[in-house]
Design a protein around this motif. Structure first.
Motif, PDB file in Angstrom:
ATOM      1  N   LEU A 113       0.748  -1.063   0.106  1.00 19.82           N
ATOM      2  CA  LEU A 113      -0.194   0.064  -0.104  1.00 19.82           C
ATOM      3  C   LEU A 113       0.619   1.366  -0.005  1.00 19.82           C
ATOM      4  N   LEU A 114       0.196   2.400  -0.563  1.00 15.63           N
ATOM      5  CA  LEU A 114       0.910   3.498  -0.730  1.00 15.63           C
ATOM      6  C   LEU A 114       0.497   4.559   0.668  1.00 15.63           C
ATOM      7  N   GLY A 115       1.472   5.276   1.107  1.00 12.07           N
ATOM      8  CA  GLY A 115       1.123   6.132   1.949  1.00 12.07           C
ATOM      9  C   GLY A 115       0.797   7.603   1.823  1.00 12.07           C
ATOM     10  N   THR A 116      -0.063   8.247   2.557  1.00 14.39           N
ATOM     11  CA  THR A 116      -0.774   9.473   2.067  1.00 14.39           C
ATOM     12  C   THR A 116       0.174  10.555   1.519  1.00 14.39           C
ATOM     13  N   VAL A 117       1.331  10.468   2.340  1.00  9.26           N
ATOM     14  CA  VAL A 117       2.472  11.602   1.724  1.00  9.26           C
ATOM     15  C   VAL A 117       2.899  11.258   0.263  1.00  9.26           C
ATOM     16  N   SER A 118       3.232  10.050  -0.179  1.00  7.05           N
ATOM     17  CA  SER A 118       3.508   9.810  -1.517  1.00  7.05           C
ATOM     18  C   SER A 118       2.488  10.243  -2.249  1.00  7.05           C
ATOM     19  N   LEU A 119       1.529   9.480  -2.008  1.00  8.65           N
ATOM     20  CA  LEU A 119       0.264  10.000  -2.978  1.00  8.65           C
ATOM     21  C   LEU A 119      -0.021  11.555  -3.133  1.00  8.65           C
ATOM     22  N   GLY A 120       0.073  12.135  -2.182  1.00  6.46           N
ATOM     23  CA  GLY A 120      -0.263  13.395  -2.142  1.00  6.46           C
ATOM     24  C   GLY A 120       0.800  14.167  -2.945  1.00  6.46           C
ATOM     25  N   VAL A 121       2.077  13.841  -2.867  1.00  3.01           N
ATOM     26  CA  VAL A 121       2.942  14.649  -3.481  1.00  3.01           C
ATOM     27  C   VAL A 121       2.915  14.297  -5.219  1.00  3.01           C
ATOM     28  N   ALA A 122       2.633  13.064  -5.614  1.00  2.00           N
ATOM     29  CA  ALA A 122       2.665  12.528  -6.665  1.00  2.00           C
ATOM     30  C   ALA A 122       1.514  13.315  -7.507  1.00  2.00           C
ATOM     31  N   ALA A 123       0.318  13.678  -6.562  1.00  3.62           N
ATOM     32  CA  ALA A 123      -1.119  14.387  -7.234  1.00  3.62           C
ATOM     33  C   ALA A 123      -0.718  15.615  -7.422  1.00  3.62           C
ATOM     34  N   ARG A 124       0.100  16.312  -6.736  1.00  4.36           N
ATOM     35  CA  ARG A 124       0.113  17.789  -6.658  1.00  4.36           C
ATOM     36  C   ARG A 124       1.542  18.402  -7.045  1.00  4.36           C
ATOM     37  N   ALA A 125       2.482  17.562  -7.126  1.00  3.27           N
ATOM     38  CA  ALA A 125       3.981  18.451  -7.416  1.00  3.27           C
ATOM     39  C   ALA A 125       3.894  18.805  -9.073  1.00  3.27           C
ATOM     40  N   SER A 126       4.512  20.019  -9.164  1.00  5.42           N
ATOM     41  CA  SER A 126       4.634  20.492 -10.574  1.00  5.42           C
ATOM     42  C   SER A 126       6.042  19.947 -11.433  1.00  5.42           C
ATOM     43  N   CYS A 127       6.776  18.874 -10.961  1.00  2.59           N
ATOM     44  CA  CYS A 127       7.934  18.419 -11.695  1.00  2.59           C
ATOM     45  C   CYS A 127       7.295  16.806 -11.417  1.00  2.59           C
ATOM     46  N   PRO A 128       8.227  15.889 -12.191  1.00  2.93           N
ATOM     47  CA  PRO A 128       8.108  14.342 -12.205  1.00  2.93           C
ATOM     48  C   PRO A 128       8.393  14.031 -10.553  1.00  2.93           C
ATOM     49  N   VAL A 129       7.387  13.267 -10.029  1.00  2.00           N
ATOM     50  CA  VAL A 129       7.688  12.593  -8.843  1.00  2.00           C
ATOM     51  C   VAL A 129       7.853  10.967  -8.916  1.00  2.00           C
ATOM     52  N   VAL A 130       8.871  10.459  -8.289  1.00  2.00           N
ATOM     53  CA  VAL A 130       9.303   9.024  -8.269  1.00  2.00           C
ATOM     54  C   VAL A 130       8.847   8.501  -6.921  1.00  2.00           C
ATOM     55  N   VAL A 131       8.012   7.610  -7.094  1.00  2.00           N
ATOM     56  CA  VAL A 131       7.823   6.838  -5.706  1.00  2.00           C
ATOM     57  C   VAL A 131       8.401   5.388  -5.882  1.00  2.00           C
ATOM     58  N   VAL A 132       9.402   5.379  -4.738  1.00  2.64           N
ATOM     59  CA  VAL A 132      10.238   4.164  -4.865  1.00  2.64           C
ATOM     60  C   VAL A 132       9.844   2.935  -3.958  1.00  2.64           C
ATOM     61  N   ARG A 133       9.422   2.043  -4.818  1.00  5.80           N
ATOM     62  CA  ARG A 133       8.607   0.642  -4.184  1.00  5.80           C
ATOM     63  C   ARG A 133       8.947  -0.437  -5.301  1.00  5.80           C
TER      64      ARG A 133
END
Length: 285
Positions: A123-143
């Motif tokens: 499962l994904l944490g709320t921080v990672s999901l929130g950043v991926a949804a809002r950031a203006s640059c590419p976001v990598v979630v390491v999983r």
């Protein structure tokens, strides 16, 4: 504002093992791209995360705890990639807000998957999901599995849908394949009855799917070995299967009119929660 060529790779750390894994991945990425690495720790923790703050209140307070977390991450990065230029920042604020603000002057933001245990690791944490949804640059979630996180497959995958929306994600994918010197697989999932030709329609023409931005990026990055695949099935199932033998899965995130800062659809959510490899979410203009 930071010069585009000097934008750092930002990684959020919080003292968790997932955060340290994100720092590992980001350190390797910084070497590949010749960029600075910026380690950021917010002084508050999300109360909805199933994570206990790693430093007790008796250790001297939240700022001291954050400094200890950054010191540990810095030592780990230095041991892994001694040549990387590392800076650290303690930020007063909620982690999603902090990292979203950092994204405005970053080349890339990296976060860890915040699950715990053999089941919740999926499962994904709320921080990672929130950043991926809002950031203006590419976001990598390491999983995902260690072999995927550590780049042992030597393969990048990018999902391709409507050409007019794909340019930024495709360009990012080609750059990643180029700096790693690995093949890039561009994947388009299709389902009969959803191709515009009516029920029972056959697979789309590859020239139609991979023309335009894919062809343009391939011309710019001529040294990248490109594989084009059109696969019948739902995009979720197709991309998750492809991710099993990939070092990085890249998808675009579309702006939604009237929904400020939220642009992750069902596909992006599914991939971020269940991908067996790191996922890059690239915001589209």
């Amino acid at each position: 504002m930071t010069n585009v060529d000097e934008r750092p790779i930002v990684v959020g750390v919080d003292g968790s093992e997932a955060g340290l894994e994100a720092a590992d991945w980001a350190a390797d990425e910084a070497v590949r791209h010749g960029r600075r690495l910026r380690l950021v720790c917010a002084m508050t923790w999300d109360p909805y995360e199933a994570v206990t703050p790693p430093v007790t209140a008796g250790s001297g307070g939240s700022e001291e705890a954050a400094q200890e977390i950054l010191a540990e991450a810095s030592e780990r990065v230095a041991a892994r990639q001694p040549t990387v230029d590392v800076t650290t920042e303690v930020s007063l604020g909620e982690p999603v807000t902090t990292l979203t603000a950092e994204a405005s002057e970053a080349y890339l933001v990296v976060t860890g998957s915040r699950g715990r245990g053999p089941l919740t690791r999926m499962l994904l944490g709320t921080v990672s999901l929130g950043v991926a949804a809002r950031a203006s640059c590419p976001v990598v979630v390491v999983r995902g599995e260690p072999e995927n996180r550590q780049g042992r497959f030597g393969r990048i995958v990018v999902g391709v849908d409507a050409e007019e929306h794909a340019a930024t994600a495709v360009g990012f994918a080609f750059r990643e394949a180029e700096v790693r010197d690995v093949p890039l697989t561009a994947v388009h999932a299709w389902r009969a009855g959803h191709t515009g030709a009516g029920d029972g329609a056959g697979p789309p023409d590859a020239a139609d799917v991979f023309g335009g931005v894919v062809a343009d990026a391939a011309a710019v990055h001529a040294g990248v070995r490109l594989h084009r695949e059109t696969i019948e099935g739902s995009p979720r199932q197709v991309l998750l299967r492809q991710a099993e033998t990939a070092d990085l899965l890249i998808v675009g995130a579309h702006h939604r009119r009237g929904v400020v800062g939220l642009r992750l659809g069902l596909l992006s959510h599914a991939l971020l929660h269940h991908s067996p490899c790191p996922v890059a979410v690239v915001p589209q203009p």
